[in-house]
Motif scaffolding. Sequence first.
Motif: not given
Length: 1566
Positions: A1206-1214, A1436-1449
């Motif tokens: 919910x609050x640190x999805x970049x650390x989901x494996x942990x 939203x870490x996932x939201x930021x990362x996906x937006x940046x990658x889509x913008x770059x593509x």
Amino acid sequence: MSNKEVKAALKSARDAIRNKEYKEALKHCKAVLKQEKNNYNAWVFIGVAAAELEQPDQAKAAYKKAVELEPNQLLAWQGLANLYEKSNQADVKGDLADVYQKLLELYESGDKQKWCDVCNKLVELYHQEKKYLEVAETWQKLIQMKQEEGAEKAELHQLWKKMTQLLKDSTQNRDNKTEQLLLTAFEHAVNSADTVPGEDHQNLYKDFIQCLSKFPHETARLEKACNDMIALYPTVSYPLEVLCLHFIQSGTVSEEALHCFSRLLEMDASSGPGIIGFGIQCLQDKKYKEAVKSLTEGLQKTSQCPAAWHYLAEAQMKIHKHRDTVLSCNQALEALGTPEGPSLRWKNLILQLKAEALVKIADADAAEEAIKALEQIEDASSDPVVLAIRGQAYLNKGLMDQALKISQELLVSHPDLAESHALEGFMHYSQKNYEEAERSFLNAIERKAETAEYHQYLGLTYWFMSDETKKDKGKALTQFLKAAKLDSYLGSVFCYLGNYYRDIAGDKSRARGCYKKAFELDETDEESGTAAVDLSVELGDTDTALSILNEVTEKASPGTAKWAWLHRGLYYLRSGQPSQAVPDLQAALRADPKDSNCWESLGEAYLNRGSYSTALKSFRKASELNPGLVYSIYRAAAVEQILGKYESAIATYQQILKTTEDYVPALKGLGECYIMLGRSALDNYLDRKAVGYIEQALEFFTRATKHRPDVCCLWKLIGDTCTSVHVISPAKVNVQVLGSLLGKNADKQVLRKSELLRLGGRCYGRALKLMSLPSIWCDLGINYYRQAEHLTAVGSDMNEISELLEKSLQCLKKAVRLDSKNHLYWNALGVVASCSAIGNYALAQHSFIKSVQAEQINVVAWTNLGVLYLVTGNIEQAHEAFKVAQSLEPSYLLCWIGQALIAEKVGSYDTMDLFRHTTELSMHVFFETEGAKGYAHWVCSTLQDESNRNTELYLYNIVEMNAIPAAQVVLSKYTERVPDDPSAFTMLGYLNDYLHLKRQAADAYERAASLLKNSEDTEKYHIAMQNYGRSLCALGQYDKAIEVYTSTPLTEFDGIVGIALAYFKKGLLQESIKAYEKALSVAKSEQDKAHILTALAIIEYKQNKVDAAKTLLFKCSLKEPSTESLKALCTLGLVKQDATLATAALKELLKHDKGDNTIYERCLIASAVYALQGRNVEVQREVSKAIHSNPDNPALWSLLSQLVPLYASQKAKGGAVAGHVAHVLDVNHGKEALLNIAVNQLAAGCHMLEDEKNNPLKNIQKAIHLCPDNPAAWAVLMAACHAENTVGCLNNAQPKRTDLEMTLVSTVSAKTGENNLPHNYIQTLEDWCLCQAITSLEETGKLSEAEALCTKGLKSCPEHPGLFLLLRQVQCKQLLQSHKELPDNILEELRKAVMTSSTSVAAWQWLAKVYHSQRMMVGAEMCYRKSLQLASQQGSWNGKLSSLLRLAMLALEVCMANVSNEHWPSLVQEATTEALKLAPCPVASLLQALLQYHRKMGARETRRMLERVVYQPGNPETVVSVARWYLLQHLYAKDDYELIDVLVENAKANGDVRLLELNEKLSASA
């Protein structure tokens, strides 16, 4: 040409030959022949020249022409001889011999030396051709020539010797003239020797004798030569051996022969012929066994002597070793080879003897072989004896007609022949025509009275004819005795003599002697051996029996002599030596694996040895082989019973009863199995089950007594069964007993506990009448004691109790008098004497001491002595007694309970630990239950003291020792056995409360209240009712709880608070307020008042009076704030989104609450406050800090795994690891932990292709199996299936988990309806599931179904923005798939739809995709930037990362289209750089590498960037595959084939087919 010229030409030819000019010589010769065709010298020279020129045919023709011209000239014959000698052709040997003969004629009158040379050559030639007669004649001519010349004696000796060597192989030709010449040569050689005696002369003599031994007709010369050599060489055994063999082979043993045998043995005791001769002498002297021994030994040394084999066979036949006789005859025939002359006689004798032996074997195969042997005898049809043997063979084979025909012919042709009448007798005997057989055998005896076989069969005829002839001494016995006298080796006669003496005369001693003699004669005679052993045992001579068996078994080969192994095994079994019996019985079974009786005996041996599992297999095998062996089945069941496999044993016993209903051992075994099952159930406190088993046991014991009322043990077992109910509560004992056991006609009658105990006493009495044993007196005494115990418990008349105890005492005294050395009887006497109703402590002490003296390792008596001392107040003596008991057997429970009671008396800290140890050891009754109750009491007492939670004592005794569940288990068992102890039920309810077993707690409190209802102690009753009310309230039964509370006077604080809570839970808020206000007035501590004010605040909040609630909570916090009020205040702030209030309350809470017990609640509240403040990083850090301080707290690990996605999805494996740790630490968190693990793995992008065993789908499936009622788990399952399908599509695989959307949506709805969950939670979960299902349907191309589902959802919730947007997405997808340009009005409609969900990152990203499809790149960029902005605001870490990658593509695609605008490359660089700041992102690295590739394809930096993506471990294969594609093109552009090979190998290793295909195309074009 003139004569002179001819001579000149011949001279030239001679010179040319000398100069080896052979062709030139031929020319000169041909020139001469033209002039003189018959020129002898010319033809000779041509022959010489042609031979040298390797023209043998021309040379031969020339020489023959010369011979024709001048037959008496030497040159041509010499040339021809040289030519033939050089030739390798076989056909010239005969011509060469003729040439040599001619040369001998020519040389005879001239050159004697050349004549001798040619003679030698001719002999050599004849020898090669094996023309031994010509060799002998020619060599004799040579010797004559030498004699005429006056040669030396030595030279002549060598010539005679050479002649013997040349002719030594001629003995096989059987040519009489050659033989005579050879023998003459030997005689001359022997006589002409110079050195006599000498070694050469001795060897020559040996050769001479050996040669003579090969000629049967030269016996006289052989004997003379042997005697002559013996005279010359008296110490050499060879001539004696040959002479002995000669005598043996001759078949007639004279005095001379016997003398020869004895001389040879004196000279060489190990000589084969000598030993054979001694054997023949033994055979003549009728010492048959010595003959067999000597002949066997001799033949091992001299095996090629047919006569010796025949003698051996004859001796074996005499001692009736028929099979050995056949083998010896076969050896004789083999040694005989192809017989001729005298050997033919041996062959007939051997075959006849073989046939006789085969007939004696008396089976069909042997008879067939006998007939074949007889057919090989020459003139067999003319020999009546041979015909009689053939008749017996036919008889053995069952060919009666052929046998009858021969018999009739013999009786006609040879009426005076004994064999004729004997054959007739054998036929009658085989057909049981005993009168005719008697007549025939008498006729045979009349003609040949010395034949033992005829007397034997006459005796057998009398034996089987009738009982009178059998018993008549003058009949069977007389004939058997005559046969035994005539042939003392005829074992079968001695066997029947044994039968006569045993069965008719009754003389066992003489019978045994006969059987023993029969067995000594024929060790294969099992009947005689068995009878001899059995009679020896009967006569008490076990040593003889054992010696017979030992002798047989020592000689026996594996798989033979079954009877001996079996008898010896049974002997060992009877004599109590099962370990020795087992291998013998195994050996017997190797001989006959299907002997069920033998398997049964082996089972008995294993059983006696203690090998129960193997014994069971043996008994089962016996019953398989013979299902009628009831005893084997019974023993199998008995072994199963010993092994504790009672259910299996019962089934086996029942199997017996199906066929044999009255089989008492099976009935007894069934009863014993059920009583053992009953005792096991009693040990496990399964009392009702035990009663059922006891009832069944009584039924089977009763059935057994019907058939065998005289068996004492059956009545004792019934007594034991009845007495075993003494531990069970009377309310549970209702046992149906067969009326026959009670002496009534009724089928069955129900008995209560007291009646059953009395029945047990009566059965013990019945057993004592049958057999007065001390053990039964002891059992009866204990039964009386148990009766008295039961009557005391139910409060019966004391007189009756005293009478029973007195009876018990007298019975036990009787047992002690009968057996004063049995410690059990003394111990039982001590127990009865020490009971309170008798109180004879002196007798009790004396009894326990006597018990200890009788058996020093006596833990029970020492413990009872300790109890006696404890009861009488002697603490120190009690402690010492218990200590001794503990040292004797540390696992014995009662001594530990005694020590615990002592510790409790003296106030020791070890009390609870000792009580706990007693519960770990066991759970028994009466005194043992004190351990259970004592332990539970100490656990409850420790739990009530809340001040000791951090003490070492609490942590060890309660936490480490798992005390609460252990106490609850033992107390549950205790209350099962003792159902009228209210204090025990109260403690059980208290422990169930602690374990959150609400229903069980309520039942326990209810039972405690019902037991106290009519008691005088009303205070305890009211407390029990209040406990019951509290447990009802916890169960949600508020009406009943209120009813229970109102039935008691509510004057105490706990009762008032309890009913207040019940009112609140029921929703009667005003009544709850009144009750809490009343509780506030009686509350004594500020802490209690604070708690009541907190409760009142919660009620105010329930009535939407938030300010009033705040006021009350602030009021709590003014004086001495409680943690509960601060938690409530903080929670109020969270609910109302008041960050200031929540933060302040949290700050105060953290000041006052620092205990580890509430760490989870503090973490949960603090995390919620940080989330409210928007400090997402602090949410995860707060829980992580708490875990560092408390790493063994599973609740904190579980909380961390919930918060991370919910609050640190970049650390989901942990987060997934945290969930796993929670699952490992505490199984109770397993259901929730598996769900959290799955969610974290989904957030981390894990899937089944990465790890088949540990992936979101597998883990959520496990979670659902553990808790199928959790709707959230089904929702996560939907997400996991969608994720796996998506991964499958990315890998060009067909999705496997399709068409599950609607099923899972329905399941989630059903599960939310079943659970009592908050409405908002249910609505959110169902909405998410609906949106997920629509998305899945859309992505799988099921647009119509997706649109229908959207429409359905909007009907129930028309204002739902997410559903409205999804509907537009589904509708738009069909338009986008057509690749047509969308009108402006549709684009505007889509933009408005997104604006309805303007806070959705996914909505803006979708609109960007629409703009992108319409080539509206700037609009798409703006939408992506909007989604990035929203994601940043929302954290939203996932939201930021996906937006940046889509913008770059998006930007990279524009760059790839070669649009000349620096904005887009810089946008790619900027977006990917920001993405890499968020996390190590392979996609961002790939996009940077592709931008570099587009800018500078051939640059070194391009290769480096692409290689970094390709060879970086852990990068997804989908990303790496794209990087490989571009890297390969770059490498081909640079012609770097070495790196190309490395890249291709990497592609092969990872299964990148696309790259391999591209490589083939590029390499082809290159």
